[in-house]
Motif scaffolding. Structure first.
Motif, mmCIF file in Angstrom:
data_model
loop_
_atom_site.group_PDB
_atom_site.id
_atom_site.type_symbol
_atom_site.label_atom_id
_atom_site.label_comp_id
_atom_site.label_asym_id
_atom_site.label_seq_id
_atom_site.Cartn_x
_atom_site.Cartn_y
_atom_site.Cartn_z
ATOM 1 N N LEU A 26 0.713 -1.268 -0.019
ATOM 2 C CA LEU A 26 -0.033 -0.043 0.096
ATOM 3 C C LEU A 26 0.757 1.282 0.004
ATOM 4 O O LEU A 26 1.629 1.541 0.813
ATOM 5 N N HIS A 27 0.900 2.069 -0.879
ATOM 6 C CA HIS A 27 1.493 3.239 -1.179
ATOM 7 C C HIS A 27 1.027 4.237 -0.471
ATOM 8 O O HIS A 27 0.085 4.508 0.167
ATOM 9 N N GLY A 28 1.779 5.438 -0.409
ATOM 10 C CA GLY A 28 1.519 6.797 0.461
ATOM 11 C C GLY A 28 1.490 7.732 -0.543
ATOM 12 O O GLY A 28 1.402 7.793 -1.898
ATOM 13 N N PHE A 29 1.366 8.938 0.025
ATOM 14 C CA PHE A 29 1.289 10.323 -0.971
ATOM 15 C C PHE A 29 2.810 11.081 -1.095
ATOM 16 O O PHE A 29 3.404 11.095 -0.248
ATOM 17 N N PRO A 30 2.963 11.536 -2.312
ATOM 18 C CA PRO A 30 2.141 11.700 -3.560
ATOM 19 C C PRO A 30 2.318 10.792 -4.433
ATOM 20 O O PRO A 30 2.476 10.830 -5.598
ATOM 21 N N GLN A 31 2.777 9.387 -4.043
ATOM 22 C CA GLN A 31 3.098 8.385 -4.735
ATOM 23 C C GLN A 31 2.014 7.628 -5.402
ATOM 24 O O GLN A 31 0.961 7.802 -5.057
ATOM 25 N N ASP A 32 2.273 6.433 -5.882
ATOM 26 C CA ASP A 32 1.652 5.382 -6.411
ATOM 27 C C ASP A 32 2.168 4.179 -6.240
ATOM 28 O O ASP A 32 3.303 4.133 -5.603
ATOM 29 N N ARG A 33 1.573 3.344 -6.900
ATOM 30 C CA ARG A 33 2.178 1.690 -6.728
ATOM 31 C C ARG A 33 3.457 1.581 -7.227
ATOM 32 O O ARG A 33 4.453 0.908 -6.790
ATOM 33 N N ARG A 34 3.960 2.621 -8.122
ATOM 34 C CA ARG A 34 5.253 2.417 -8.576
ATOM 35 C C ARG A 34 6.294 2.715 -7.635
ATOM 36 O O ARG A 34 7.515 2.419 -7.793
ATOM 37 N N GLU A 35 5.998 3.253 -6.382
ATOM 38 C CA GLU A 35 6.920 3.712 -5.451
ATOM 39 C C GLU A 35 7.687 2.317 -4.834
ATOM 40 O O GLU A 35 8.888 2.261 -4.198
ATOM 41 N N PHE A 36 7.253 1.159 -5.125
ATOM 42 C CA PHE A 36 7.584 -0.170 -4.924
ATOM 43 C C PHE A 36 8.428 -0.972 -5.935
ATOM 44 O O PHE A 36 9.009 -1.906 -5.597
ATOM 45 N N ASP A 37 8.442 -0.375 -6.883
ATOM 46 C CA ASP A 37 9.429 -0.764 -8.280
ATOM 47 C C ASP A 37 10.606 -1.350 -7.701
ATOM 48 O O ASP A 37 10.986 -2.353 -8.296
ATOM 49 N N LEU A 38 11.529 -0.702 -7.168
ATOM 50 C CA LEU A 38 12.707 -1.020 -6.902
ATOM 51 C C LEU A 38 12.988 -2.045 -5.846
ATOM 52 O O LEU A 38 14.001 -2.878 -5.411
ATOM 53 N N LEU A 39 11.849 -2.343 -4.951
ATOM 54 C CA LEU A 39 11.723 -3.346 -3.794
ATOM 55 C C LEU A 39 11.185 -4.784 -4.454
ATOM 56 O O LEU A 39 11.809 -5.721 -4.152
ATOM 57 N N LEU A 40 10.376 -4.643 -5.342
ATOM 58 C CA LEU A 40 9.671 -6.023 -5.867
ATOM 59 C C LEU A 40 10.515 -6.922 -6.151
ATOM 60 O O LEU A 40 10.371 -7.943 -5.880
ATOM 61 N N PRO A 41 11.725 -6.910 -7.218
ATOM 62 C CA PRO A 41 12.439 -7.805 -7.678
ATOM 63 C C PRO A 41 12.763 -8.832 -6.478
ATOM 64 O O PRO A 41 13.020 -9.813 -6.522
ATOM 65 N N ARG A 42 13.318 -8.304 -5.259
ATOM 66 C CA ARG A 42 13.694 -8.665 -4.276
ATOM 67 C C ARG A 42 12.805 -9.827 -3.583
ATOM 68 O O ARG A 42 12.968 -10.756 -3.230
ATOM 69 N N LEU A 43 11.655 -9.383 -3.542
ATOM 70 C CA LEU A 43 10.652 -10.022 -2.954
ATOM 71 C C LEU A 43 10.134 -11.124 -3.791
ATOM 72 O O LEU A 43 9.869 -12.197 -3.807
ATOM 73 N N HIS A 44 10.188 -10.844 -5.164
ATOM 74 C CA HIS A 44 9.795 -12.023 -6.142
ATOM 75 C C HIS A 44 10.860 -13.188 -6.156
ATOM 76 O O HIS A 44 10.577 -14.235 -6.308
ATOM 77 N N THR A 45 12.105 -12.603 -5.982
ATOM 78 C CA THR A 45 13.180 -13.580 -5.869
ATOM 79 C C THR A 45 13.115 -14.597 -4.852
ATOM 80 O O THR A 45 13.530 -15.725 -4.783
ATOM 81 N N ALA A 46 12.433 -13.862 -3.771
ATOM 82 C CA ALA A 46 12.304 -14.779 -2.375
ATOM 83 C C ALA A 46 11.084 -15.647 -2.661
ATOM 84 O O ALA A 46 10.939 -16.372 -1.625
ATOM 85 N N HIS A 92 0.424 -11.128 3.858
ATOM 86 C CA HIS A 92 1.370 -10.097 4.583
ATOM 87 C C HIS A 92 1.418 -8.739 3.916
ATOM 88 O O HIS A 92 1.184 -8.343 2.826
ATOM 89 N N VAL A 93 1.224 -7.950 4.807
ATOM 90 C CA VAL A 93 0.939 -6.289 4.469
ATOM 91 C C VAL A 93 1.974 -5.251 4.844
ATOM 92 O O VAL A 93 2.639 -5.257 5.780
ATOM 93 N N VAL A 94 2.273 -4.892 3.627
ATOM 94 C CA VAL A 94 3.400 -3.659 3.740
ATOM 95 C C VAL A 94 2.733 -2.338 3.335
ATOM 96 O O VAL A 94 2.219 -2.158 2.251
ATOM 97 N N GLY A 95 2.979 -1.324 4.314
ATOM 98 C CA GLY A 95 2.550 0.016 3.787
ATOM 99 C C GLY A 95 3.699 1.068 4.114
ATOM 100 O O GLY A 95 4.147 1.060 5.140
ATOM 101 N N HIS A 96 3.396 2.130 3.366
ATOM 102 C CA HIS A 96 4.231 3.303 3.466
ATOM 103 C C HIS A 96 3.356 4.616 3.692
ATOM 104 O O HIS A 96 2.345 4.719 2.925
ATOM 105 N N ASP A 97 3.764 5.522 4.569
ATOM 106 C CA ASP A 97 3.357 6.819 4.302
ATOM 107 C C ASP A 97 1.624 6.571 4.833
ATOM 108 O O ASP A 97 1.363 5.896 5.781
ATOM 109 N N TRP A 98 0.728 7.178 4.199
ATOM 110 C CA TRP A 98 -0.726 6.698 4.152
ATOM 111 C C TRP A 98 -0.925 5.321 4.017
ATOM 112 O O TRP A 98 -1.818 4.843 4.654
ATOM 113 N N GLY A 99 -0.098 4.627 3.200
ATOM 114 C CA GLY A 99 -0.531 3.151 2.979
ATOM 115 C C GLY A 99 0.004 2.323 4.460
ATOM 116 O O GLY A 99 -0.552 1.420 4.870
ATOM 117 N N ALA A 100 1.068 2.883 5.375
ATOM 118 C CA ALA A 100 1.260 2.457 6.500
ATOM 119 C C ALA A 100 -0.037 2.801 7.499
ATOM 120 O O ALA A 100 -0.354 1.914 8.345
#
Length: 271
Positions: A26-46, A92-100
């Motif tokens: 869950l993303h925050g402001f003023p971002q959108d789902r793309r704020e996790f783009d750099l993180l996702l490959p690590r989660l997928h590899t796991a 499993h839930v991950v949230g940043h900013d408003w998403g948190a």
């Protein structure tokens, strides 16, 4: 993909092994789902299966009119409904900013839907309320909140080539352009700011202790959240808990420190 829930249509990006444990981000402001783009490959590899949703106000098909439609209980209900539509009993839930903030409430009010919680930057709401009472510096850190609630917020953030928004997002460098461009879409910035305009402290005043396994990620150069709120979050988690403090990192953790954040998320999930 598009996920229909509660009469709205949410844009959700899915990725990773189809049989992996589900992770809702869950993303925050003023971002959108793309704020996790750099993180996702690590989660997928796991071996994790990720679902990253553009929340209400951000997904074009999920922009109801009226400030009241953005009370914090609404995106919490959205998250539950999206899980229902996806056929996910618990994630499993991950949230940043408003998403948190949404993630804390999701874990507190619907613990059966949350396997683990990783909250980034924004602490447990009750810890923040305490810090606001006892630390004038925390009050100063949140002074921008009233500005974002005002009628001039749209002009302030996007005026002059979106200078204010670009400065706010300075630590993430050129990636700020992604969000500035998106916020120029007619109506999008207003519905995103309505999260601020709709928020009331009463909306989180009854949130109790969190029973699900929880990690709170705080960074020492976060201009929004001070040390008191970060430390006192432990008072509001009865489940297994860890505070991960990052040095030299600003509020924009998912894009500024994706490797370290990935470590914290994977440690919490246990993969």
């Amino acid at each position: 993909m598009e996920v229909k829930a509660r009469g709205l249509t949410f844009e959700v990006a899915e990725g990773g092994p189809a049989d992996g444990q589900p992770v809702l981000l869950l993303h925050g402001f003023p971002q959108d789902r793309r704020e996790f783009d750099l993180l996702l490959p690590r989660l997928h590899t796991a071996g994790l299966r990720t679902y990253v949703m553009d929340q209400r106000g951000y997904s074009p098909g999920a922009r109801p009119s009226g400030v009241a439609s953005y009370r914090i209980a609404e995106p919490v209900a959205d998250a539950v409904a999206v899980l229902d539509t996806l056929g996910i009993e618990a994630a499993h839930v991950v949230g940043h900013d408003w998403g948190a903030q949404v993630a804390w409430l999701l874990a507190g009010r619907h613990p059966e839907r949350v396997r683990t919680l990783t909250a980034i930057s924004v602490p447990h709401p009750r810890a923040m309320q305490l810090a606001l009472r006892v630390r004038p510096t925390q009050q100063a850190r949140l002074a921008y909140f009233q500005v974002f609630r005002s009628a001039i917020a749209e002009r302030l953030l996007l005026g002059g080539g979106a200078l204010v928004m670009r400065r706010m997002l300075g630590p993430i460098g050129p990636r700020a352009d992604l969000y500035v461009k998106a916020m120029r879409e007619p109506g999008r910035l207003t519905t995103a700011l309505n999260w601020y305009r709709a928020f009331r402290t009463d909306d989180v005043a009854d949130l109790g202790q969190i029973s699900v396994p929880t990690t709170y990620v705080w960074s020492d150069r976060d201009g929004v959240v001070g040390l008191t709120a970060a430390l006192r979050t432990a008072d509001w988690v009865s489940g297994d808990y860890q505070l991960v403090a990052m040095r030299g990192v600003s509020h924009w953790v998912p894009e500024q420190a994706p490797r370290e954040l990935g470590d914290a998320i994977l440690a919490r999930i246990g993969v």
